[in-house]
Design an enzyme around this catalytic site. Structure first.
Site, PDB file in Angstrom:
ATOM      1  N   GLY A 110      -3.948  18.694  -0.452  1.00 48.72           N
ATOM      2  CA  GLY A 110      -2.569  18.306  -0.679  1.00 48.72           C
ATOM      3  C   GLY A 110      -1.551  19.251  -0.069  1.00 48.72           C
ATOM      4  O   GLY A 110      -0.378  18.910   0.066  1.00 48.72           O
ATOM      5  N   LYS A 162       0.293  14.326  -1.984  1.00 53.81           N
ATOM      6  CA  LYS A 162       1.149  14.771  -3.088  1.00 53.81           C
ATOM      7  C   LYS A 162       2.590  15.034  -2.618  1.00 53.81           C
ATOM      8  O   LYS A 162       3.549  14.725  -3.326  1.00 53.81           O
ATOM      9  CB  LYS A 162       0.592  16.042  -3.725  1.00 53.81           C
ATOM     10  CG  LYS A 162      -0.867  15.981  -4.142  1.00 53.81           C
ATOM     11  CD  LYS A 162      -1.166  14.922  -5.177  1.00 53.81           C
ATOM     12  CE  LYS A 162      -2.583  15.088  -5.723  1.00 53.81           C
ATOM     13  NZ  LYS A 162      -2.981  13.998  -6.622  1.00 53.81           N
ATOM     14  N   HIS A 219       1.574   9.486 -10.604  1.00 55.60           N
ATOM     15  CA  HIS A 219       0.216  10.034 -10.428  1.00 55.60           C
ATOM     16  C   HIS A 219      -0.749   9.181 -11.263  1.00 55.60           C
ATOM     17  O   HIS A 219      -1.238   9.605 -12.293  1.00 55.60           O
ATOM     18  CB  HIS A 219       0.245  11.490 -10.911  1.00 55.60           C
ATOM     19  CG  HIS A 219      -0.980  12.271 -10.605  1.00 55.60           C
ATOM     20  ND1 HIS A 219      -1.425  13.289 -11.411  1.00 55.60           N
ATOM     21  CD2 HIS A 219      -1.864  12.201  -9.579  1.00 55.60           C
ATOM     22  CE1 HIS A 219      -2.511  13.814 -10.906  1.00 55.60           C
ATOM     23  NE2 HIS A 219      -2.804  13.177  -9.793  1.00 55.60           N
ATOM     24  N   TYR A 279      -5.561  22.977   3.787  1.00 53.76           N
ATOM     25  CA  TYR A 279      -6.393  22.307   2.791  1.00 53.76           C
ATOM     26  C   TYR A 279      -5.664  21.229   2.004  1.00 53.76           C
ATOM     27  O   TYR A 279      -4.552  21.429   1.530  1.00 53.76           O
ATOM     28  CB  TYR A 279      -6.941  23.347   1.794  1.00 53.76           C
ATOM     29  CG  TYR A 279      -8.063  22.804   0.940  1.00 53.76           C
ATOM     30  CD1 TYR A 279      -9.362  22.778   1.423  1.00 53.76           C
ATOM     31  CD2 TYR A 279      -7.820  22.286  -0.317  1.00 53.76           C
ATOM     32  CE1 TYR A 279     -10.396  22.264   0.660  1.00 53.76           C
ATOM     33  CE2 TYR A 279      -8.844  21.770  -1.082  1.00 53.76           C
ATOM     34  CZ  TYR A 279     -10.131  21.767  -0.592  1.00 53.76           C
ATOM     35  OH  TYR A 279     -11.148  21.249  -1.344  1.00 53.76           O
ATOM     36  N   ASP A 331      -5.457   7.380  -7.606  1.00 50.57           N
ATOM     37  CA  ASP A 331      -4.637   8.582  -7.708  1.00 50.57           C
ATOM     38  C   ASP A 331      -3.132   8.349  -7.782  1.00 50.57           C
ATOM     39  O   ASP A 331      -2.446   9.039  -8.512  1.00 50.57           O
ATOM     40  CB  ASP A 331      -4.935   9.501  -6.517  1.00 50.57           C
ATOM     41  CG  ASP A 331      -4.423  10.915  -6.711  1.00 50.57           C
ATOM     42  OD1 ASP A 331      -4.550  11.449  -7.826  1.00 50.57           O
ATOM     43  OD2 ASP A 331      -3.892  11.501  -5.746  1.00 50.57           O
ATOM     44  N   LYS A 355     -10.098  10.663 -14.685  1.00 48.29           N
ATOM     45  CA  LYS A 355      -9.265   9.684 -13.980  1.00 48.29           C
ATOM     46  C   LYS A 355     -10.057   8.886 -12.946  1.00 48.29           C
ATOM     47  O   LYS A 355     -10.017   7.646 -12.931  1.00 48.29           O
ATOM     48  CB  LYS A 355      -8.109  10.422 -13.306  1.00 48.29           C
ATOM     49  CG  LYS A 355      -7.055   9.518 -12.696  1.00 48.29           C
ATOM     50  CD  LYS A 355      -5.955  10.387 -12.113  1.00 48.29           C
ATOM     51  CE  LYS A 355      -4.906   9.534 -11.429  1.00 48.29           C
ATOM     52  NZ  LYS A 355      -4.063  10.333 -10.543  1.00 48.29           N
ATOM     53  N   THR A 356     -10.788   9.585 -12.069  1.00 41.85           N
ATOM     54  CA  THR A 356     -11.550   8.883 -11.030  1.00 41.85           C
ATOM     55  C   THR A 356     -12.653   8.034 -11.649  1.00 41.85           C
ATOM     56  O   THR A 356     -12.925   6.918 -11.184  1.00 41.85           O
ATOM     57  CB  THR A 356     -12.134   9.890 -10.020  1.00 41.85           C
ATOM     58  OG1 THR A 356     -11.062  10.635  -9.441  1.00 41.85           O
ATOM     59  CG2 THR A 356     -12.889   9.181  -8.905  1.00 41.85           C
ATOM     60  N   ASN A 357     -13.287   8.541 -12.701  1.00 36.39           N
ATOM     61  CA  ASN A 357     -14.336   7.764 -13.369  1.00 36.39           C
ATOM     62  C   ASN A 357     -13.770   6.461 -13.944  1.00 36.39           C
ATOM     63  O   ASN A 357     -14.432   5.417 -13.899  1.00 36.39           O
ATOM     64  CB  ASN A 357     -14.997   8.589 -14.481  1.00 36.39           C
ATOM     65  CG  ASN A 357     -15.952   9.629 -13.928  1.00 36.39           C
ATOM     66  OD1 ASN A 357     -16.482   9.469 -12.834  1.00 36.39           O
ATOM     67  ND2 ASN A 357     -16.156  10.700 -14.665  1.00 36.39           N
ATOM     68  N   SER A 372      -5.738  16.616 -14.643  1.00 35.37           N
ATOM     69  CA  SER A 372      -7.051  16.910 -14.067  1.00 35.37           C
ATOM     70  C   SER A 372      -8.081  17.142 -15.170  1.00 35.37           C
ATOM     71  O   SER A 372      -7.750  17.554 -16.278  1.00 35.37           O
ATOM     72  CB  SER A 372      -6.970  18.149 -13.172  1.00 35.37           C
ATOM     73  OG  SER A 372      -6.548  19.265 -13.923  1.00 35.37           O
ATOM     74  N   ALA A 373      -9.355  16.840 -14.844  1.00 34.41           N
ATOM     75  CA  ALA A 373     -10.504  17.025 -15.742  1.00 34.41           C
ATOM     76  C   ALA A 373     -10.457  16.111 -16.957  1.00 34.41           C
ATOM     77  O   ALA A 373     -10.993  16.436 -18.009  1.00 34.41           O
ATOM     78  CB  ALA A 373     -10.623  18.493 -16.190  1.00 34.41           C
ATOM     79  N   CYS A 374      -9.798  14.952 -16.819  1.00 36.36           N
ATOM     80  CA  CYS A 374      -9.709  14.006 -17.938  1.00 36.36           C
ATOM     81  C   CYS A 374     -10.326  12.648 -17.619  1.00 36.36           C
ATOM     82  O   CYS A 374     -10.087  11.674 -18.330  1.00 36.36           O
ATOM     83  CB  CYS A 374      -8.250  13.836 -18.364  1.00 36.36           C
ATOM     84  SG  CYS A 374      -7.537  15.309 -19.102  1.00 36.36           S
ATOM     85  N   ARG A 412     -14.288  18.508  -2.216  1.00 37.66           N
ATOM     86  CA  ARG A 412     -13.726  17.158  -2.116  1.00 37.66           C
ATOM     87  C   ARG A 412     -14.562  16.238  -1.238  1.00 37.66           C
ATOM     88  O   ARG A 412     -15.293  16.679  -0.359  1.00 37.66           O
ATOM     89  CB  ARG A 412     -12.321  17.248  -1.493  1.00 37.66           C
ATOM     90  CG  ARG A 412     -11.322  18.040  -2.322  1.00 37.66           C
ATOM     91  CD  ARG A 412     -10.764  17.240  -3.450  1.00 37.66           C
ATOM     92  NE  ARG A 412      -9.905  18.005  -4.328  1.00 37.66           N
ATOM     93  CZ  ARG A 412      -9.002  17.446  -5.132  1.00 37.66           C
ATOM     94  NH1 ARG A 412      -8.836  16.131  -5.165  1.00 37.66           N
ATOM     95  NH2 ARG A 412      -8.268  18.204  -5.930  1.00 37.66           N
ATOM     96  N   ARG A 418      -4.497  23.488  -4.060  1.00 40.53           N
ATOM     97  CA  ARG A 418      -3.036  23.498  -3.993  1.00 40.53           C
ATOM     98  C   ARG A 418      -2.511  24.872  -4.409  1.00 40.53           C
ATOM     99  O   ARG A 418      -3.063  25.520  -5.286  1.00 40.53           O
ATOM    100  CB  ARG A 418      -2.448  22.448  -4.948  1.00 40.53           C
ATOM    101  CG  ARG A 418      -2.675  21.021  -4.542  1.00 40.53           C
ATOM    102  CD  ARG A 418      -1.722  20.081  -5.286  1.00 40.53           C
ATOM    103  NE  ARG A 418      -1.580  20.416  -6.689  1.00 40.53           N
ATOM    104  CZ  ARG A 418      -2.337  19.912  -7.670  1.00 40.53           C
ATOM    105  NH1 ARG A 418      -3.285  19.054  -7.392  1.00 40.53           N
ATOM    106  NH2 ARG A 418      -2.134  20.248  -8.920  1.00 40.53           N
TER     107      ARG A 418
END
Length: 614
Positions: A224, A231, A251, A222, A298, A277-279, A273-275, A391, A82
């Site tokens: 978003g 987004k 979000h 690319y 998301d 979320k997806t996991n 990000s990097a916290c 991605r 982004r």
């Protein structure tokens, strides 16, 4: 030079609302494409598109036995993420964009964009993509139409949204309005000019006009920046729509938790990000008898239902996840979905046997790869094999733990909302807010420390309200007021409970105090038991933390001392935190809700009182 007065290959023009047909004509006149193609969303169309993209060198077909019907794309090195510095909210009044957004006068911006878009699709096909965010059978379906000159975008939108002929038929049936979303890679072709595998432009603009609910995106192909249902629509434009229509566009992931007795609760959660979320969205619980299912990783649209409860839906049809860090040992549910096929990977590495790889995918590193830039790669190479923002784009229907309620157009009733950040100190493993207002205060001050993956200094605390900092489509203070107003729009007993979590707290030696990943299900269990009134909590100045013995740690290698530190609310650390929050709130100026200023005053007073007692 191509001129729109010359014949344009239009293909089939379907029956469509008059406003849409008029807009398509206007865009074609401005951008001067060679062809116009209305996307029907069929499997045959997708096969033809991907075949053409393979022929053009944009996609590499992967080995069918490893990833059926799947492809890898490799972007221009200057088009990999982004472009927040070139993302604008062009509200009619500058004040309505707020301090978190870039702003330009709408008329000035439109003039600039028209200059860029004039002739921008010369030599290319203009694709018209009717799509819906959320369910076609929703009470008030949210339609969009993306016009793009990128077949990669069309293929990705096929996965990420419900799009094509069925959507257009519903738009006709309802005579529905739609969000016009215009995209061009900004790379016109002269007659006879050879194309490149990833066309884009050095100049990039991602622009939102909230009053007219429209999006213009130029120069990037690319993520978003180009998949405008994501987004741009689902958060920036939708957040502005939600404010007008009394709902929330957030979000957030959505999860279903079922206890051993068969009772289910739904939660949503917001993480920068990097916290993790997806996991968390695709969690494998480690607590005996507890089951986790997902509804989205998301975005959550949250409305007050007819029953007065806040109900959440995921408006997306796919996962567009960050690949690095997603692996068989950290997120097997994501990996299972990806390996079923029908996936487009972008900027990952290629294995010698027709597969893909990225850092964190497997515990063992391959001895030889082709990296995302096309160079040979070995473990001795100095650069990562996959781009840090590489991605995977895969259908959510392929997730084994997808909850049946994902298809409910009315959404699911939320029992809890979680906010979470990455902090080494100060923020406890889990804290329950006292009420909705104190929970909004937690969300408004949500923070993370920068990591090595981000540009700039490492370890700096950055505030990210509700993990929405880059995505709020209007003034941030008005956004927080809207959250407070939503809390007043229904009975307080029907509101979700709000929790703040921090999986990343460390001890003085720098060791993580909590194992994270699947063990986070233990924290969710405590939260659900708090809601049901069966788990004990201790009141602190910031809210309630687990009482000794109330957090299920059976079989877990975490000492009582480590857990105590992970849950500690240290007054000295909070003195600094309160000062940091004051500085953050000062940035809002007059638009900061008075209720949140009062929350900060009360928090300061609680720490003063607890210090005098001790």
């Amino acid at each position: 030079m191509h001129n729109f007065t010359e014949p344009v290959v239009r293909g089939f023009t379907p029956h469509a609302p008059a406003r849409l047909l008029q807009w398509v004509e206007q865009v074609a006149a401005m951008t001067t494409p060679d062809k116009i193609h209305w996307v029907d969303g069929s499997a045959a169309e997708y096969r033809k598109l991907t075949d053409e993209l393979v022929g053009a060198g944009t996609l590499v077909r992967l080995a069918d036995e490893k990833y059926p019907h799947s492809f890898a794309a490799f972007s221009d090195p200057d088009d990999v993420a982004r472009v927040e510095e070139q993302t604008f909210i062009c509200s009619e009044q500058e004040r309505d964009a707020g301090f978190t957004n870039n702003w330009m006068d709408p008329a000035t911006m439109k003039e600039k964009l028209r200059g860029l878009f004039t002739g921008s699709m010369r030599g290319r096909t203009m694709y018209v993509i009717p799509f819906v965010m959320g369910h076609l059978e929703a009470e008030n379906p949210k339609f969009g139409v993306e016009i793009t000159d990128s077949a990669y975008v069309v293929a990705s939108m096929h996965i990420m949204t419900r799009s094509g002929s069925d959507v257009l038929a519903k738009m006709n049936q309802l005579n529905a309005d739609f969000v016009p979303a215009l995209h061009s890679v900004g790379a016109p072709l002269e007659p006879g000019q050879a194309d490149v595998s990833w066309p884009c432009n050095a100049e990039k603009w991602i622009v939102h006009f909230p009053e007219e609910k429209s999006i213009w995106s130029y120069g990037s192909g690319y993520g978003g920046n180009a998949l405008l249902g994501k987004k741009c629509y689902s958060l920036r434009i939708a957040s502005a729509m939600a404010r007008q229509e009394d709902w929330l566009a957030e979000h957030m992931l959505i999860l279903k938790l079922t206890n051993p007795e068969g009772q289910s609760h739904f939660i949503s959660a917001a993480f920068p990000s990097a916290c993790g979320k997806t996991n968390l969205a695709l969690l494998n619980p480690t607590v005996e008898g507890w089951k986790v299912e997902t509804l989205g990783d998301d975005i959550a649209w949250i409305r007050v239902g007819k029953d007065g409860r806040l109900r959440a839906t995921n408006p997306e049809a796919g996962l567009f996840g960050v690949a690095p860090g997603t692996g068989w040992h950290t997120n097997p549910n994501a990996m299972d979905a990806i390996t079923k096929g029908n996936t487009i990977f972008t900027n990952v590495a290629l294995t010698d046997d027709g597969g893909v790889w990225w850092e964190g995918m497997t515990e063992e590193t391959p001895e030889h790869l082709t990296d995302w830039t096309g160079r040979e790669w070995t473990p001795a190479s100095s650069e990562p094999a996959a781009h840090p923002n590489s991605r995977f784009c895969t259908p959510i229907s392929q997730v084994d733990i997808l909850a049946a309620e994902y298809d409910d157009p009315d959404g699911v009733p939320l029992s809890a909302i979680f906010f979470g950040g990455r902090r080494k100190t100060t923020i406890p493993l889990v804290t329950q807010s006292r009420d909705w207002t104190s929970g909004v205060f937690m969300g408004s001050t949500l923070s993370s420390e920068t990591t090595a993956a981000a540009a700039g200094k490492v370890g700096v605390v950055r505030r990210d309200p509700m993990a929405m900092l880059p995505f709020i489509g209007y003034d941030a203070g008005d956004y927080l007021q809207h959250w407070l107003d939503i809390g007043k729009s229904t009975d307080t007993s029907k509101l979700p409970h709000i929790f703040l979590v921090n999986w990343f707290r460390r001890d003085a030696a720098g060791k993580f105090l909590w194992p994270g990943f699947g063990e986070n299900s233990r924290v969710l269990k405590w939260a659900i038991e708090r809601i049901e009134g069966t788990a004990a909590g201790i009141e602190t100045p910031i809210g309630y933390v687990p009482a000794p013995g109330s957090l299920d740690t059976a079989g877990l290698d975490v000492t009582d001392e480590d857990l105590s530190i992970a849950l500690d609310v240290d007054p000295e650390e909070w003195d600094q935190e309160i000062e940091s929050i004051k500085q953050w709130y000062a940035r809002f100026g007059d638009s900061l809700p008075k209720e949140l200023s009062a929350q900060l005053d009360v928090l300061t007073e609680r720490f003063t009182r607890s210090s005098s007692i001790s």
